[in-house]
Motif scaffolding. Structure first.
Motif, mmCIF file in Angstrom:
data_model
loop_
_atom_site.group_PDB
_atom_site.id
_atom_site.type_symbol
_atom_site.label_atom_id
_atom_site.label_comp_id
_atom_site.label_asym_id
_atom_site.label_seq_id
_atom_site.Cartn_x
_atom_site.Cartn_y
_atom_site.Cartn_z
ATOM 1 N N ALA A 177 0.836 -1.210 0.000
ATOM 2 C CA ALA A 177 0.000 0.000 0.000
ATOM 3 C C ALA A 177 0.866 1.253 0.000
ATOM 4 C CB ALA A 177 -0.938 -0.006 1.203
ATOM 5 N N LEU A 178 1.936 1.229 0.774
ATOM 6 C CA LEU A 178 2.827 2.382 0.834
ATOM 7 C C LEU A 178 3.538 2.596 -0.503
ATOM 8 C CD1 LEU A 178 3.720 4.558 2.789
ATOM 9 C CD2 LEU A 178 5.525 3.024 3.579
ATOM 10 N N ALA A 179 3.985 1.514 -1.117
ATOM 11 C CA ALA A 179 4.659 1.629 -2.421
ATOM 12 C C ALA A 179 3.708 2.186 -3.474
ATOM 13 C CB ALA A 179 5.186 0.263 -2.855
ATOM 14 N N ILE A 180 2.492 1.697 -3.489
ATOM 15 C CA ILE A 180 1.501 2.170 -4.461
ATOM 16 C C ILE A 180 1.182 3.640 -4.208
ATOM 17 C CG2 ILE A 180 -0.895 1.895 -5.229
ATOM 18 C CD1 ILE A 180 -0.468 -1.183 -4.645
ATOM 19 N N ALA A 181 1.042 4.013 -2.938
ATOM 20 C CA ALA A 181 0.756 5.413 -2.605
ATOM 21 C C ALA A 181 1.895 6.334 -3.027
ATOM 22 C CB ALA A 181 0.497 5.550 -1.105
ATOM 23 N N GLN A 182 3.109 5.799 -3.072
ATOM 24 C CA GLN A 182 4.266 6.604 -3.466
ATOM 25 C C GLN A 182 4.479 6.588 -4.978
ATOM 26 O OE1 GLN A 182 7.244 4.861 -0.900
ATOM 27 N NE2 GLN A 182 6.769 6.288 0.742
ATOM 28 N N GLY A 183 3.522 6.006 -5.710
ATOM 29 C CA GLY A 183 3.545 6.088 -7.155
ATOM 30 C C GLY A 183 4.088 4.878 -7.893
ATOM 31 N N GLU A 184 4.437 3.823 -7.179
ATOM 32 C CA GLU A 184 4.907 2.625 -7.867
ATOM 33 C C GLU A 184 3.735 1.930 -8.555
ATOM 34 O OE1 GLU A 184 7.617 0.051 -5.777
ATOM 35 O OE2 GLU A 184 8.325 1.727 -4.540
ATOM 36 N N ALA A 185 4.028 1.185 -9.595
ATOM 37 C CA ALA A 185 2.987 0.477 -10.348
ATOM 38 C C ALA A 185 2.288 -0.533 -9.435
ATOM 39 C CB ALA A 185 3.601 -0.238 -11.546
ATOM 40 N N GLU A 186 0.971 -0.549 -9.523
ATOM 41 C CA GLU A 186 0.165 -1.420 -8.661
ATOM 42 C C GLU A 186 0.306 -2.898 -8.992
ATOM 43 O OE1 GLU A 186 -4.026 -0.598 -7.960
ATOM 44 O OE2 GLU A 186 -3.642 1.431 -8.727
ATOM 45 N N GLU A 187 0.234 -3.224 -10.255
ATOM 46 C CA GLU A 187 0.117 -4.631 -10.653
ATOM 47 C C GLU A 187 1.222 -5.531 -10.112
ATOM 48 O OE1 GLU A 187 -1.447 -7.979 -11.505
ATOM 49 O OE2 GLU A 187 -2.564 -6.103 -11.588
ATOM 50 N N PRO A 188 2.487 -5.126 -10.160
ATOM 51 C CA PRO A 188 3.510 -6.011 -9.599
ATOM 52 C C PRO A 188 3.309 -6.280 -8.098
ATOM 53 C CG PRO A 188 4.529 -4.339 -10.972
ATOM 54 C CD PRO A 188 3.088 -3.961 -10.831
#
Length: 188
Positions: free
Chosen positions: A163-174
C-alpha cells in the motif's frame, strides 16, 4: 422542546468535532503530525482553541481520532467486499485487494503507515488495529485452517508495504501480483 434543543446541541457538537477532524486530517496529511500545530488546526477548522480542547485532550488525541476513523474506513471497505462462494485462499486475496483499494484514498497511506507509527507508537497503533480491521485477516486465516498470529502479522506487514509503495507512485500490478503469490504460497 427540550429534546429538540438537546439534539441540536449534539448536532452542533458533532459538527464541530467533525470540522476539527477534517481540518486535522488535511493538515496531518500535508504537514505531518509534528509539522502541525494546534493554532493551525483551529484556524483551519474555524473554531476556537477552547473548542479544540473541549472535544480533544490535545493534538495527539485529535490525531488518534483521525487515525481511528481512517482505520475504521479501511476495515469497512474490506468487510464490504464480496466473498460469496470463494475458497478461503481466494477470500484472503479478495480481502487484500479491498485493503489496497481502500488505502488509495489520498493521504490515507501516509497517515496510517508513516505518521501514525511515529506519532502514536507501535503499541497504541496495534490496539487501534486490533479494534478495527486486524480481525478480518485473522478470521480469513482461520477459515483456511490457520490459527497463526505470526503469519497474520507478516501478511499484514506485506500488505502495508505494498500500500505504501503504491501510494508513493509505484505500479500497482507487480505489488498486487506479488501479494497474491505470497498469500497462495503461505495458505495454499
Amino acid at each position: 422542546m427540550q429534546e429538540t434543543m438537546r439534539r441540536s446541541q449534539k448536532e452542533r457538537s458533532d459538527a464541530m468535532r467533525g470540522a476539527l477532524m477534517q481540518a486535522g486530517r488535511k493538515l496531518f496529511v500535508t504537514r505531518g503530525f509534528s509539522g502541525t500545530g494546534t493554532p493551525d488546526i483551529v484556524a483551519a477548522a474555524g473554531v476556537t482553541r477552547g473548542a479544540l480542547y473541549h472535544h480533544f485532550a490535545d493534538k495527539e488525541a485529535l490525531f488518534e481520532a483521525v487515525i481511528r476513523a481512517e482505520a475504521e474506513a479501511v476495515a469497512l471497505a474490506v468487510e464490504a467486499a464480496d466473498y460469496t462462494s470463494l475458497a478461503p485462499v481466494d477470500a484472503l486475496i479478495r480481502g487484500g485487494e479491498a485493503f489496497l483499494t481502500a488505502m488509495q484514498v489520498p493521504g490515507r497511506a501516509r497517515l496510517l503507515l508513516t505518521e501514525a507509527p511515529a506519532a502514536l507508537g507501535l503499541a497504541k497503533l496495534a490496539v487501534i488495529d486490533r479494534e478495527t480491521g486486524a480481525r478480518t485477516l485473522v478470521e480469513g486465516l482461520a477459515a483456511a485452517g490457520l490459527h497463526d498470529a505470526a503469519l497474520a502479522g507478516l501478511l499484514s506487514a506485506a500488505h502495508d508495504r505494498a500500500a505504501l509503495a503504491i501510494a508513493q507512485g509505484e505500479a500497482e500490478e507487480p505489488w498486487r501480483a506479488a501479494l497474491q503469490r505470497l498469500v497462495r504460497g503461505a495458505v495454499g
